[in-house]
Design a protein around this motif. Structure first.
Motif, PDB file in Angstrom:
ATOM      1  N   ILE A   1       0.860  -1.174   0.000  1.00  0.00           N
ATOM      2  CA  ILE A   1       0.000   0.000   0.000  1.00  0.00           C
ATOM      3  C   ILE A   1       0.902   1.232   0.000  1.00  0.00           C
ATOM      4  CG2 ILE A   1      -1.874   1.233   1.157  1.00  0.00           C
ATOM      5  CD1 ILE A   1      -2.619  -1.615   0.323  1.00  0.00           C
ATOM      6  N   ILE A   2       0.688   2.124  -0.943  1.00  0.00           N
ATOM      7  CA  ILE A   2       1.463   3.364  -0.993  1.00  0.00           C
ATOM      8  C   ILE A   2       0.494   4.529  -0.904  1.00  0.00           C
ATOM      9  CG2 ILE A   2       2.962   4.835  -2.377  1.00  0.00           C
ATOM     10  CD1 ILE A   2       4.175   2.353  -3.606  1.00  0.00           C
ATOM     11  N   GLY A   3       0.682   5.358   0.121  1.00  0.00           N
ATOM     12  CA  GLY A   3      -0.176   6.519   0.298  1.00  0.00           C
ATOM     13  C   GLY A   3       0.599   7.793   0.086  1.00  0.00           C
ATOM     14  N   GLY A   4       0.202   8.554  -0.902  1.00  0.00           N
ATOM     15  CA  GLY A   4       0.910   9.800  -1.201  1.00  0.00           C
ATOM     16  C   GLY A   4       0.163  11.024  -0.701  1.00  0.00           C
TER      17      GLY A   4
ATOM     18  N   GLN B   1       2.408   7.761  -7.256  1.00  0.00           N
ATOM     19  CA  GLN B   1       2.824   7.153  -8.509  1.00  0.00           C
ATOM     20  C   GLN B   1       4.335   7.092  -8.622  1.00  0.00           C
ATOM     21  OE1 GLN B   1       0.899   5.643 -10.809  1.00  0.00           O
ATOM     22  NE2 GLN B   1       2.796   5.061 -11.851  1.00  0.00           N
ATOM     23  N   ARG B   2       5.029   8.134  -8.170  1.00  0.00           N
ATOM     24  CA  ARG B   2       6.491   8.147  -8.211  1.00  0.00           C
ATOM     25  C   ARG B   2       7.061   7.030  -7.332  1.00  0.00           C
ATOM     26  NH1 ARG B   2      10.599  11.901  -9.444  1.00  0.00           N
ATOM     27  NH2 ARG B   2       9.064  12.697 -10.912  1.00  0.00           N
ATOM     28  N   ALA B   3       6.459   6.832  -6.150  1.00  0.00           N
ATOM     29  CA  ALA B   3       6.922   5.769  -5.259  1.00  0.00           C
ATOM     30  C   ALA B   3       6.609   4.393  -5.836  1.00  0.00           C
ATOM     31  CB  ALA B   3       6.274   5.917  -3.885  1.00  0.00           C
ATOM     32  N   LYS B   4       5.466   4.254  -6.490  1.00  0.00           N
ATOM     33  CA  LYS B   4       5.112   2.971  -7.110  1.00  0.00           C
ATOM     34  C   LYS B   4       6.154   2.568  -8.145  1.00  0.00           C
ATOM     35  CE  LYS B   4       1.550   0.544  -9.766  1.00  0.00           C
ATOM     36  NZ  LYS B   4       0.211   0.633 -10.405  1.00  0.00           N
ATOM     37  N   GLU B   5       6.587   3.505  -8.939  1.00  0.00           N
ATOM     38  CA  GLU B   5       7.605   3.222  -9.956  1.00  0.00           C
ATOM     39  C   GLU B   5       8.888   2.727  -9.310  1.00  0.00           C
ATOM     40  OE1 GLU B   5       7.911   6.913 -12.038  1.00  0.00           O
ATOM     41  OE2 GLU B   5       5.894   6.779 -12.906  1.00  0.00           O
TER      42      GLU B   5
ATOM     43  N   ILE C   1       0.609  -3.423  -6.152  1.00  0.00           N
ATOM     44  CA  ILE C   1       0.861  -2.167  -5.453  1.00  0.00           C
ATOM     45  C   ILE C   1      -0.390  -1.297  -5.584  1.00  0.00           C
ATOM     46  CG2 ILE C   1       2.267  -0.088  -5.330  1.00  0.00           C
ATOM     47  CD1 ILE C   1       4.605  -1.686  -6.444  1.00  0.00           C
ATOM     48  N   TYR C   2      -0.988  -0.965  -4.452  1.00  0.00           N
ATOM     49  CA  TYR C   2      -2.222  -0.191  -4.431  1.00  0.00           C
ATOM     50  C   TYR C   2      -1.937   1.219  -3.943  1.00  0.00           C
ATOM     51  CZ  TYR C   2      -4.331  -4.810  -4.847  1.00  0.00           C
ATOM     52  OH  TYR C   2      -4.665  -6.065  -5.261  1.00  0.00           O
ATOM     53  N   LEU C   3      -2.523   2.214  -4.619  1.00  0.00           N
ATOM     54  CA  LEU C   3      -2.261   3.611  -4.299  1.00  0.00           C
ATOM     55  C   LEU C   3      -3.444   4.242  -3.570  1.00  0.00           C
ATOM     56  CD1 LEU C   3      -0.571   4.805  -7.623  1.00  0.00           C
ATOM     57  CD2 LEU C   3       0.429   3.623  -5.658  1.00  0.00           C
ATOM     58  N   THR C   4      -3.131   5.067  -2.593  1.00  0.00           N
ATOM     59  CA  THR C   4      -4.143   5.787  -1.824  1.00  0.00           C
ATOM     60  C   THR C   4      -3.491   7.045  -1.269  1.00  0.00           C
ATOM     61  OG1 THR C   4      -5.768   5.598  -0.038  1.00  0.00           O
ATOM     62  CG2 THR C   4      -3.656   4.493   0.307  1.00  0.00           C
ATOM     63  N   ASP C   5      -4.145   7.687  -0.293  1.00  0.00           N
ATOM     64  CA  ASP C   5      -3.539   8.857   0.340  1.00  0.00           C
ATOM     65  C   ASP C   5      -2.736   8.420   1.563  1.00  0.00           C
ATOM     66  OD1 ASP C   5      -5.311   9.445   2.975  1.00  0.00           O
ATOM     67  OD2 ASP C   5      -6.587   8.722   1.360  1.00  0.00           O
TER      68      ASP C   5
END
Length: 315
Positions: free
Chosen positions: A165-168, A175-179, A189-193
């Motif tokens: 889980i990546i929360g930006g 998205q930058r961290a997902k890359e 890899i799931y994106l959230t806040d």
């Protein structure tokens, strides 16, 4: 990319080595001079399956220091212990790491917090410190919370294969961290806040704590009725929508007994969570009392304890 990883413990070191083995230039940073000297001499400060092989694979891209350097990415993986008096997170190590970073922060850098923290920590603690650089979070630099998901004994395997889980603080940060994480993570890899990511990590362990507390409470009730709790749970779990945890003398490990307090420390709710913590915290004494009852009348008894270690082959 050049990545500085602050904190070379059970999470930070494997993470640093995985990035290094994936081709990134990695600087491991730790205030423990003995640990730094040990790693720079080619020795590991602790054992973990696959860590020695990973260390060998990563060594050409990995070095260790007590000082932070200018980097493209700064990753914080420091401890967040519980203050047992206030039942709140002690964030001094996170704060210290952020203070070490801000003077080296440059435009378009990415800052990642992996340490387990209460909700809003990224927003309320990290941003004000990092913005002492004169840069604005989410505009001039990227900032995310990416909680670790790994268990001792399987740390490296789970870091690679578990979903993350990546929360930006902005979608662009996430998205930058997902890359970056995609360089070694094979899970989804799931994106959230950022705040949701902080919360998700905590409620995963809170779920386990509350359900263990239920099993422990039922074990006490079953004893009053003269019921074998193990048989009762086995039979109840045959229901397609029931899956009881096993009762025991409390909860172990580094997270389950701590993370539930982080969830509720700034909330006006959480009675069930606090009660579950009380149930599990009192189980050791309950277990001791039951053992004393069993040993009544036995002089100089010999007691064998199975499962002293947190995990197999670990102290």
């Amino acid at each position: 990319m050049k990545i500085s990883v602050l904190g070379l413990g059970y999470i930070g070191l494997p993470t640093a080595l995985l990035f290094a083995a994936s081709g990134h230039e990695v600087v491991g940073v730790d205030i423990d001079k003995r640990k730094v000297e040990l790693l720079n001499s080619g020795k590991l400060p602790f054992q973990e399956p696959g860590l020695e092989e990973l260390f060998e694979k990563a060594k050409n891209n990995f070095r260790v220091s007590t000082e932070v350097e200018e980097s493209d990415v700064f990753l914080i993986a420091v401890p967040t212990p519980l203050d047992f008096h206030t039942k709140a997170a002690d964030l001094k190590y996170v704060k210290s790491a952020a203070e070490m970073i801000w003077s080296h922060l440059r435009k378009d850098n990415l800052v990642i917090l992996e340490s387990t923290v209460p909700p809003k920590t990224t927003e309320r603690l990290l941003i004000p410190i990092l913005e002492k650089s004169g840069l604005k979070a989410g505009i001039d630099f990227y900032l995310v919370h990416c909680p670790e998901r790994a268990i001792p004994g399987k740390t490296i395997h789970e870091m690679v294969h578990n979903d993350r889980i990546i929360g930006g603080i902005t979608p662009e940060s996430a998205q930058r961290a997902k890359e970056l994480y995609s360089s070694f993570v094979k899970g989804e890899i799931y994106l959230t806040d950022a705040t949701t990511a902080e919360f998700v990590k905590l409620i995963e362990n809170t779920y386990r704590d509350v359900n263990i507390a239920l099993a422990n409470e039922l074990a006490k009730i079953a004893e009053e009725y003269g019921i074998n709790i193990w048989e009762a749970i086995e039979l109840a779990n045959k229901h397609p929508r029931v899956n009881f945890h096993k009762p025991g003398p409390g909860v172990g490990g580094h997270c389950i007994a701590i993370d539930p307090w982080f969830v509720i420390q700034d909330s006006s709710y959480g009675k069930i969570i606090a009660l579950a913590r009380h149930v599990n915290d009192t189980m050791p004494n309950y277990t001791l009392r039951k053992v004393r009852e069993m040993l009544n009348g036995i002089k100089n008894p010999t007691i064998t304890v199975f499962g002293v270690a947190y995990k197999g082959e670990r102290r």
